[in-house]
Enzyme design. Structure first.
Site, mmCIF file in Angstrom:
data_model
loop_
_atom_site.group_PDB
_atom_site.id
_atom_site.type_symbol
_atom_site.label_atom_id
_atom_site.label_comp_id
_atom_site.label_asym_id
_atom_site.label_seq_id
_atom_site.Cartn_x
_atom_site.Cartn_y
_atom_site.Cartn_z
ATOM 1 N N ASP A 147 19.842 -0.753 -32.054
ATOM 2 C CA ASP A 147 19.349 -0.455 -30.701
ATOM 3 C C ASP A 147 20.445 -0.888 -29.726
ATOM 4 O O ASP A 147 21.406 -1.561 -30.107
ATOM 5 C CB ASP A 147 18.054 -1.257 -30.438
ATOM 6 C CG ASP A 147 17.545 -1.098 -29.005
ATOM 7 O OD1 ASP A 147 17.481 0.042 -28.519
ATOM 8 O OD2 ASP A 147 17.228 -2.120 -28.353
ATOM 9 N N SER A 148 20.278 -0.525 -28.463
ATOM 10 C CA SER A 148 21.220 -0.974 -27.437
ATOM 11 C C SER A 148 21.185 -2.496 -27.283
ATOM 12 O O SER A 148 22.131 -3.090 -26.792
ATOM 13 C CB SER A 148 20.851 -0.335 -26.108
ATOM 14 O OG SER A 148 19.533 -0.703 -25.757
ATOM 15 N N TYR A 192 21.657 1.367 -22.635
ATOM 16 C CA TYR A 192 22.102 2.712 -23.005
ATOM 17 C C TYR A 192 21.480 3.754 -22.083
ATOM 18 O O TYR A 192 22.021 4.841 -21.914
ATOM 19 C CB TYR A 192 21.672 3.040 -24.442
ATOM 20 C CG TYR A 192 22.574 2.522 -25.551
ATOM 21 C CD1 TYR A 192 23.628 1.652 -25.291
ATOM 22 C CD2 TYR A 192 22.351 2.907 -26.871
ATOM 23 C CE1 TYR A 192 24.434 1.186 -26.326
ATOM 24 C CE2 TYR A 192 23.149 2.454 -27.907
ATOM 25 C CZ TYR A 192 24.190 1.595 -27.641
ATOM 26 O OH TYR A 192 24.975 1.143 -28.661
ATOM 27 N N GLY A 193 20.355 3.424 -21.535
ATOM 28 C CA GLY A 193 19.589 4.400 -20.746
ATOM 29 C C GLY A 193 20.353 4.987 -19.570
ATOM 30 O O GLY A 193 20.049 6.085 -19.114
ATOM 31 N N CYS A 235 16.072 3.266 -31.046
ATOM 32 C CA CYS A 235 16.325 3.403 -29.615
ATOM 33 C C CYS A 235 16.176 4.875 -29.270
ATOM 34 O O CYS A 235 16.798 5.732 -29.917
ATOM 35 C CB CYS A 235 17.747 2.920 -29.330
ATOM 36 S SG CYS A 235 18.320 3.205 -27.654
ATOM 37 N N ASN A 236 15.367 5.172 -28.284
ATOM 38 C CA ASN A 236 15.173 6.570 -27.901
ATOM 39 C C ASN A 236 16.432 7.154 -27.267
ATOM 40 O O ASN A 236 16.759 8.313 -27.489
ATOM 41 C CB ASN A 236 14.016 6.680 -26.907
ATOM 42 C CG ASN A 236 12.672 6.581 -27.589
ATOM 43 O OD1 ASN A 236 12.063 7.573 -27.930
ATOM 44 N ND2 ASN A 236 12.205 5.355 -27.816
ATOM 45 N N GLU A 256 13.151 -7.017 -20.581
ATOM 46 C CA GLU A 256 14.158 -7.873 -21.212
ATOM 47 C C GLU A 256 14.255 -9.232 -20.514
ATOM 48 O O GLU A 256 14.550 -10.241 -21.134
ATOM 49 C CB GLU A 256 15.515 -7.177 -21.179
ATOM 50 C CG GLU A 256 16.302 -7.464 -22.426
ATOM 51 C CD GLU A 256 17.162 -6.288 -22.823
ATOM 52 O OE1 GLU A 256 18.323 -6.304 -22.421
ATOM 53 O OE2 GLU A 256 16.669 -5.375 -23.511
ATOM 54 N N CYS A 309 10.485 4.544 -25.235
ATOM 55 C CA CYS A 309 11.517 3.513 -25.149
ATOM 56 C C CYS A 309 11.021 2.362 -26.008
ATOM 57 O O CYS A 309 9.845 1.975 -25.918
ATOM 58 C CB CYS A 309 11.714 3.060 -23.709
ATOM 59 S SG CYS A 309 12.854 1.656 -23.556
ATOM 60 N N THR A 310 11.913 1.841 -26.837
ATOM 61 C CA THR A 310 11.460 0.841 -27.801
ATOM 62 C C THR A 310 11.155 -0.520 -27.153
ATOM 63 O O THR A 310 10.660 -1.417 -27.815
ATOM 64 C CB THR A 310 12.483 0.694 -28.945
ATOM 65 O OG1 THR A 310 13.781 0.461 -28.386
ATOM 66 C CG2 THR A 310 12.517 1.951 -29.794
ATOM 67 N N HIS A 311 11.446 -0.637 -25.862
ATOM 68 C CA HIS A 311 11.033 -1.852 -25.144
ATOM 69 C C HIS A 311 9.546 -1.831 -24.774
ATOM 70 O O HIS A 311 8.929 -2.863 -24.562
ATOM 71 C CB HIS A 311 11.800 -1.989 -23.824
ATOM 72 C CG HIS A 311 13.207 -2.475 -23.960
ATOM 73 N ND1 HIS A 311 14.199 -1.750 -24.570
ATOM 74 C CD2 HIS A 311 13.780 -3.632 -23.544
ATOM 75 C CE1 HIS A 311 15.324 -2.434 -24.512
ATOM 76 N NE2 HIS A 311 15.103 -3.580 -23.893
HETATM 77 N N1 DGL Z 1 15.373 0.557 -26.068
HETATM 78 C C1 DGL Z 1 16.102 1.635 -25.458
HETATM 79 C C2 DGL Z 1 15.415 2.982 -25.715
HETATM 80 O O1 DGL Z 1 14.508 3.085 -26.539
HETATM 81 C C3 DGL Z 1 16.233 1.500 -23.946
HETATM 82 C C4 DGL Z 1 16.992 0.358 -23.421
HETATM 83 C C5 DGL Z 1 18.318 0.731 -22.822
HETATM 84 O O2 DGL Z 1 18.389 1.427 -21.801
HETATM 85 O O3 DGL Z 1 19.309 0.321 -23.412
HETATM 86 O O4 DGL Z 1 15.789 3.968 -25.121
#
Ligand code: DGL
Length: 275
Positions: free
Chosen positions: A19-20, A51-52, A82-83, A162, A194-196
């Site tokens: 993931d990011s 990453y978003g 991570c999406n 986060e 989003c995995t968060h």
């Molecule tokens: N967990 C990331 C996702 O599922 C998002 C977090 C990020 O922007 O890095 O897209």
């Protein structure tokens, strides 16, 4: 491509997850629960998060570097937890590491939609990268089930989570604002892309007074992975479940935050992507 890419993996080899940052630990946790005998190598690209907000090209470059690390660690499968990376780099990684299976977080969710959401209106919240990629829309259209997808980028949510900022007045306010957007009205279900976001699922349910079907991918990805490993005879039935957690940049606050995502504290090891 190095030799080890060509060998058929064995059940004892670990599962690679990336993931990011640490949000993908929600997926790692679901995998840990579903597959207790498997070993996991988790890579959080904390040096490059979020990453978003990154370009597709940047996420592709990071993802290839991370795939190299996970392949070097002998992983038998790679899960993109991570999406944003799934939408930007899945097709590329499938080519790049074509001798092992790559699982993304999007396809298992699309499969879930295909089982019962025909003719429904489904909302989606995620990062800018995920929403702008249009990958979910494309895949939903390919289902040909007359599902209407309405997406909204919700860039404040991942950093908020986060920072441990959830289940309080401010997070309620931010979540409420986003979910009140005209794009997200009259839905039959909402995808947390989003995995968060599993960490704010309770607050989202609260917003809808528990009258909305809220879908998050962590469980469905774990199920998809288990199905794949079983089918390919790659399930580790006797391992003791060793985990390794690597991050491209280490800070105490990342380590402290792991507890909220993985439901127990984990030790992070620094592993720079560029040495
Ligand atoms: N967990 C990331 C996702 O599922 C998002 C977090 C990020 O922007 O890095 O897209």
């Amino acid at each position: 491509m190095p030799q080890f890419y060509f060998m058929r993996p064995s059940p004892e080899q670990p599962i690679g997850i990336f993931d990011s940052g640490i949000g993908g630990l929600t997926v790692a946790h679901a995998i840990r629960e579903a597959l207790p005998n498997e070993s996991i190598v988790y890579f959080g690209d904390t040096a490059h998060l979020p990453y978003g907000d990154k370009s597709e090209a940047a996420i592709q470059a990071y993802s290839v570097k991370i795939a190299d690390v996970l392949l070097k660690k002998g992983c038998k499968v790679i899960v993109i937890a991570c999406n944003s990376a799934s939408s930007a780099a899945y097709e590329l990684l499938k080519e790049y590491a074509r001798y092992i299976k790559i699982i993304n977080v999007i396809d298992p969710m699309i499969e879930l939609l295909s089982n019962g959401l025909a003719n429904k209106t489904v909302g989606l919240i995620g990062t800018k990268r995920t929403v702008q990629s249009g990958v979910y829309n494309r895949k939903v259209e390919e289902l040909r089930q007359n599902i209407t997808l309405r997406s909204l980028a919700t860039p404040l949510l991942a950093p908020m989570i986060e920072e441990g900022f959830f289940d309080n007045k401010i997070s309620h306010e931010i979540i409420g604002q986003y979910l009140s957007d005209p794009e997200l009205q009259n839905l039959d279900a909402l995808i947390l892309a989003c995995t968060h976001y599993p960490l704010i699922k309770a607050e989202i349910n609260e917003h809808y007074h528990s009258k909305m079907t809220v879908l998050d991918s962590s469980q469905v990805v774990a199920v998809a992975l288990k199905k794949y490993l079983t089918k390919e005879n790659l399930l580790n039935k006797s391992g003791s479940g060793n985990d390794e957690f690597l991050v491209s940049d280490f800070t105490d606050s990342f380590e402290a935050s792991t507890r909220i995502f993985f439901q127990k504290a984990v030790h992070l090891q620094r592993y720079p992507l560029w040495k």
